[in-house]
Design a protein around this motif. Structure first.
Motif, PDB file in Angstrom:
ATOM      1  N   ASP A   1      37.137  61.723  69.853  1.00 17.30           N
ATOM      2  CA  ASP A   1      37.126  60.744  68.773  1.00 17.30           C
ATOM      3  C   ASP A   1      37.967  61.157  67.573  1.00 17.30           C
ATOM      4  OD1 ASP A   1      35.457  62.766  67.989  1.00 17.30           O
ATOM      5  OD2 ASP A   1      33.750  61.494  67.479  1.00 17.30           O
ATOM      6  N   GLY A   2      38.918  62.059  67.799  1.00 17.68           N
ATOM      7  CA  GLY A   2      39.835  62.458  66.744  1.00 17.68           C
ATOM      8  C   GLY A   2      40.369  63.857  66.985  1.00 17.68           C
ATOM      9  N   VAL A   3      41.059  64.378  65.980  1.00 13.78           N
ATOM     10  CA  VAL A   3      41.607  65.733  66.031  1.00 13.78           C
ATOM     11  C   VAL A   3      40.618  66.682  65.374  1.00 13.78           C
ATOM     12  CG1 VAL A   3      43.480  67.243  65.270  1.00 13.78           C
ATOM     13  CG2 VAL A   3      43.981  64.888  65.968  1.00 13.78           C
ATOM     14  N   TYR A   4      40.359  67.786  66.024  1.00 16.06           N
ATOM     15  CA  TYR A   4      39.427  68.797  65.525  1.00 16.06           C
ATOM     16  C   TYR A   4      40.177  70.082  65.177  1.00 16.06           C
ATOM     17  CZ  TYR A   4      35.427  65.995  67.047  1.00 16.06           C
ATOM     18  OH  TYR A   4      34.495  65.003  67.190  1.00 16.06           O
ATOM     19  N   ASP A   5      39.547  70.907  64.361  1.00 17.79           N
ATOM     20  CA  ASP A   5      40.161  72.180  63.994  1.00 17.79           C
ATOM     21  C   ASP A   5      40.104  73.195  65.125  1.00 17.79           C
ATOM     22  OD1 ASP A   5      37.446  72.617  63.897  1.00 17.79           O
ATOM     23  OD2 ASP A   5      37.442  73.609  61.935  1.00 17.79           O
ATOM     24  N   LYS A   6      39.296  72.890  66.143  1.00 15.07           N
ATOM     25  CA  LYS A   6      39.252  73.690  67.373  1.00 15.07           C
ATOM     26  C   LYS A   6      38.746  72.781  68.491  1.00 15.07           C
ATOM     27  CE  LYS A   6      36.399  76.440  65.224  1.00 15.07           C
ATOM     28  NZ  LYS A   6      35.492  77.567  64.870  1.00 15.07           N
ATOM     29  N   ASP A   7      38.833  73.238  69.706  1.00 12.26           N
ATOM     30  CA  ASP A   7      38.476  72.403  70.855  1.00 12.26           C
ATOM     31  C   ASP A   7      36.989  72.030  70.811  1.00 12.26           C
ATOM     32  OD1 ASP A   7      38.030  71.211  73.306  1.00 12.26           O
ATOM     33  OD2 ASP A   7      39.090  72.734  74.469  1.00 12.26           O
ATOM     34  N   PRO A   8      36.667  70.728  70.610  1.00 11.42           N
ATOM     35  CA  PRO A   8      35.249  70.338  70.516  1.00 11.42           C
ATOM     36  C   PRO A   8      34.502  70.456  71.845  1.00 11.42           C
ATOM     37  CG  PRO A   8      36.647  68.397  70.538  1.00 11.42           C
ATOM     38  CD  PRO A   8      37.564  69.586  70.431  1.00 11.42           C
ATOM     39  N   LYS A   9      35.239  70.556  72.938  1.00  8.29           N
ATOM     40  CA  LYS A   9      34.596  70.706  74.243  1.00  8.29           C
ATOM     41  C   LYS A   9      34.168  72.146  74.497  1.00  8.29           C
ATOM     42  CE  LYS A   9      37.253  66.884  76.178  1.00  8.29           C
ATOM     43  NZ  LYS A   9      38.284  66.455  77.144  1.00  8.29           N
ATOM     44  N   ARG A  10      34.706  73.055  73.683  1.00  5.09           N
ATOM     45  CA  ARG A  10      34.380  74.468  73.845  1.00  5.09           C
ATOM     46  C   ARG A  10      33.580  75.029  72.675  1.00  5.09           C
ATOM     47  NH1 ARG A  10      39.723  77.519  74.321  1.00  5.09           N
ATOM     48  NH2 ARG A  10      38.280  79.273  74.507  1.00  5.09           N
TER      49      ARG A  10
END
Length: 228
Positions: A145-154
């Motif tokens: 749902d957007g760009v994160y400062d790190k991988d949201p899946k990890r």
């Protein structure tokens, strides 16, 4: 009066044979936008099916360029699914080169593209198509749902960014640039977005209503600002 031009990039995780209902909803959304006077180009990714074929190609000893070409064909099939769902609104056949894209655009129909050439992600293709057609806004429908400062899946503590510059984005991204290994924007896409000042909005594409929400200016996803 010139018509507003948009580039819609849809992940192959969204447009693929597993999701006929979503493809139908995207077709309905795109038709509505065209009826409202917008000119639209769409670039569709290859998704997991493309990666499966690429993995097989490499197991057979094919080189990266050959594996890329096979992945491109799968992206083109995904694009054809959407184009056929659009019916007379879409240009067919699916363009296979930048020159084909330009000819298709002159038809005034929706131009749906898969891959174009080895070494390019479909994100890079989207940037190339936008630059070629003079489109200044890319709507990027993906599985986050957007760009994160790190991988949201990890990382459970990953923070979503509402606005990010193209230079800041580079610092947040950790990627492998090889056939079937692209995530979000690769270096080619970033270079083109920066030099042609293409605004990119990244959002969750599984909710097709988000396309219209973005166009209404609602605060969803992440806006990538390409120019200072």
């Amino acid at each position: 009066m010139s018509r507003e031009k948009l580039l819609l990039k849809i992940s192959g995780k969204i447009v693929n044979p597993d999701n006929p209902e979503i493809i139908a909803r995207y077709a309905d959304t795109i038709k509505k936008l065209v009826d409202e006077g917008k000119r639209i180009a769409v670039v569709v990714g290859g998704g997991r099916y493309s990666r499966a074929y690429i993995k097989c190609a490499k197991a057979l000893g094919l080189n990266n360029a050959q594996a890329d070409m096979i992945g491109i064909e799968i992206a083109r099939v995904n694009a054809l699914l959407l184009a056929y769902a659009l019916g007379d609104y879409a240009y067919t056949p699916i363009p296979r080169s930048v020159e084909d894209v330009q000819r298709a655009w002159s038809s005034n129909k929706v131009v749906v593209v898969g891959g174009l050439q080895p070494g390019q992600s479909t994100a890079a293709v989207a940037a190339v198509v936008a630059e070629t057609l003079g489109i200044g806004k890319m709507l990027y429908a993906t599985d986050v749902d957007g760009v994160y400062d790190k991988d949201p899946k990890r990382f459970s503590n990953a923070k979503k960014l509402s606005v990010v510059s193209i230079d800041e984005l580079v610092n947040f991204m950790s990627q492998r640039y090889e056939a079937g290994g692209y995530e979000l924007l690769d270096p080619i896409a970033i270079q083109i977005i920066r030099r042609s000042c293409i605004e990119v909005i990244v959002f969750n594409g599984f909710e097709t209503s988000n396309v219209e929400k973005v166009l209404r200016g609602e605060s969803i996803g992440t806006k990538i600002v390409p120019c200072k």
